[in-house]
Design a protein around this motif. Structure first.
Motif, PDB file in Angstrom:
ATOM      1  N   ARG A 198       0.665  -1.221   0.091  1.00  0.00           N
ATOM      2  CA  ARG A 198      -0.158   0.160  -0.086  1.00  0.00           C
ATOM      3  C   ARG A 198       0.771   1.358  -0.076  1.00  0.00           C
ATOM      4  NH1 ARG A 198      -3.980  -2.511   4.210  1.00  0.00           N
ATOM      5  NH2 ARG A 198      -5.635  -2.958   3.042  1.00  0.00           N
ATOM      6  N   TYR A 199       1.859   1.324   0.947  1.00  0.00           N
ATOM      7  CA  TYR A 199       2.536   2.404   0.911  1.00  0.00           C
ATOM      8  C   TYR A 199       3.645   2.550  -0.120  1.00  0.00           C
ATOM      9  CZ  TYR A 199       1.600   3.395   5.849  1.00  0.00           C
ATOM     10  OH  TYR A 199       1.072   3.647   6.839  1.00  0.00           O
ATOM     11  N   LEU A 200       4.125   1.678  -0.918  1.00  0.00           N
ATOM     12  CA  LEU A 200       5.054   1.684  -2.078  1.00  0.00           C
ATOM     13  C   LEU A 200       4.056   2.351  -3.157  1.00  0.00           C
ATOM     14  CD1 LEU A 200       7.059  -1.688  -1.790  1.00  0.00           C
ATOM     15  CD2 LEU A 200       7.906   0.500  -1.737  1.00  0.00           C
ATOM     16  N   CYS A 201       2.583   1.869  -3.238  1.00  0.00           N
ATOM     17  CA  CYS A 201       1.931   2.019  -4.454  1.00  0.00           C
ATOM     18  C   CYS A 201       1.545   3.711  -4.385  1.00  0.00           C
ATOM     19  CB  CYS A 201       0.744   1.410  -4.628  1.00  0.00           C
ATOM     20  SG  CYS A 201       1.154  -0.417  -5.215  1.00  0.00           S
ATOM     21  N   ALA A 202       1.525   4.048  -3.057  1.00  0.00           N
ATOM     22  CA  ALA A 202       1.007   5.332  -3.010  1.00  0.00           C
ATOM     23  C   ALA A 202       1.956   6.350  -3.304  1.00  0.00           C
ATOM     24  CB  ALA A 202       0.514   5.364  -1.400  1.00  0.00           C
TER      25      ALA A 202
END
Length: 334
Positions: A198-202
């Motif tokens: 989630r954090y990497l995609c954001a």
């Protein structure tokens, strides 16, 4: 609590199922809809052998749950023992289709044990926890309450096999404790999307093309979520069965959590079918008129157009520009 296995093998043909998630009767995310939608099917399959476990929200629980007394002596003895030691909870039926039984624990009632449990979590599982992360603190309190409950319950319930199905990292502490304490339950962990993913995609990261090469510890630490990532990874490796909800999430989990899922369990929505076509047509007409009125109110006077010759496109999901695909949605409109 560490439990010994019963002298006689447990009956695996009619197991008891506990489903554990932060969103049980607690509408804070999309998993609330997943649980609510699958409850009728699970209740039909398991009947009174199915209980959902979540946190007690005093704001919403009184509206969603009808209080009951525990039906079985095993459950009653377990809950009475916890109550005597200061644990507050609500047991009843969730007032949704299927009316599943729910057990909601008040994490605030054991807040005085937080430091003790955080120290224990470090000693037994090597999982760190910073002082000011409220969400992680709640996850630790909830996880210890669930493990406490399961550990005592299987001492009283010696005949039936017990399955504990956990969703997401917020419920993951309980899995690591079940494994470390040798509690006689079979655990399932389902991740709906990996935390680090989630954090990497954001961020502006070419996620899927670089999935194999991420230094996961470094990336989690850089984003300040290393402790949460440790909980999720511990749950992934301590559970008996690891599942995800899609093949793309399975691919993500294999590289970020370092375990290939044992199976993919797609989310399904329980959509009630209309008994007659005219019911569907009437509802469609009413809904379309509401949308027309919304458009008139927002655009007419500035931008008028023929509503009967207009196509509407929708996307669903909270406003996370990349994670929920809003960028792709806008790009596709051209």
């Amino acid at each position: 609590m560490t439990t010994e296995k019963p002298a006689q093998p447990r009956n695996v043909h009619k197991p008891l199922l506990f489903e554990i998630a932060w969103e049980v009767a607690n509408k804070v995310g999309g998993i609330y809809t997943v649980l609510k939608s699958k409850a009728p099917v699970t209740c039909h399959e398991y009947g009174d052998r199915y209980t959902m476990i979540g946190p007690l929200s005093y704001k919403t629980a009184p509206l969603e749950v009808e209080t009951l007394e525990p039906e079985t002596p095993e459950l009653r003895l377990t809950l009475e023992s916890m109550k005597e030691r200061g644990v507050k909870f609500l047991y009843g039926r969730w007032l949704i289709e299927g009316a599943p039984k729910v057990l909601l624990f008040d994490t605030g009632s054991v807040y005085h044990k937080l430091d003790e449990w955080k120290g224990d979590l470090w000693n037994v599982a090597g999982i760190p926890s910073p002082p000011n992360d409220h969400e992680t603190n709640e996850a630790i309190l909830f996880g210890y309450l669930v493990a406490w409950f399961l550990g005592e319950f299987v001492v009283h319930e010696q005949k039936s096999a017990v399955i504990a199905h956990f969703h997401e990292w917020l419920a993951g502490v309980g899995i690591a404790l079940c494994r470390k304490r040798h509690i006689d339950v079979t655990t399932i962990f389902t991740t709906h999307a990996t935390l680090l993913g989630r954090y990497l995609c954001a961020g502006s990261v070419d996620f899927y093309n670089n999935l194999r090469s991420f230094d996961v510890d470094h990336e989690a630490g850089k984003r300040g979520i290393y402790h949460r990532y440790c909980i999720e990874r511990a749950a992934t490796h301590c559970c008996d069965v690891f599942t995800t909800v899609s093949h793309i999430t399975a691919y993500e989990a294999e590289h970020l959590l370092k375990r290939k899922p044992d199976g993919v369990l797609p989310n399904g929505l329980n959509v009630v079918k209309f008994s007659a076509m005219h019911e569907f047509q009437n509802l469609h007409a009413v809904s379309k008129e509401r949308i027309h009125n919304f458009i008139r109110g927002h655009f007419y006077g500035h931008y008028d157009f023929d509503l009967e010759n207009t196509l509407y496109f929708f996307t669903a999901g909270r406003y996370e520009y990349r994670n929920k695909g809003l960028d792709m949605f806008i790009e596709s409109l051209q």
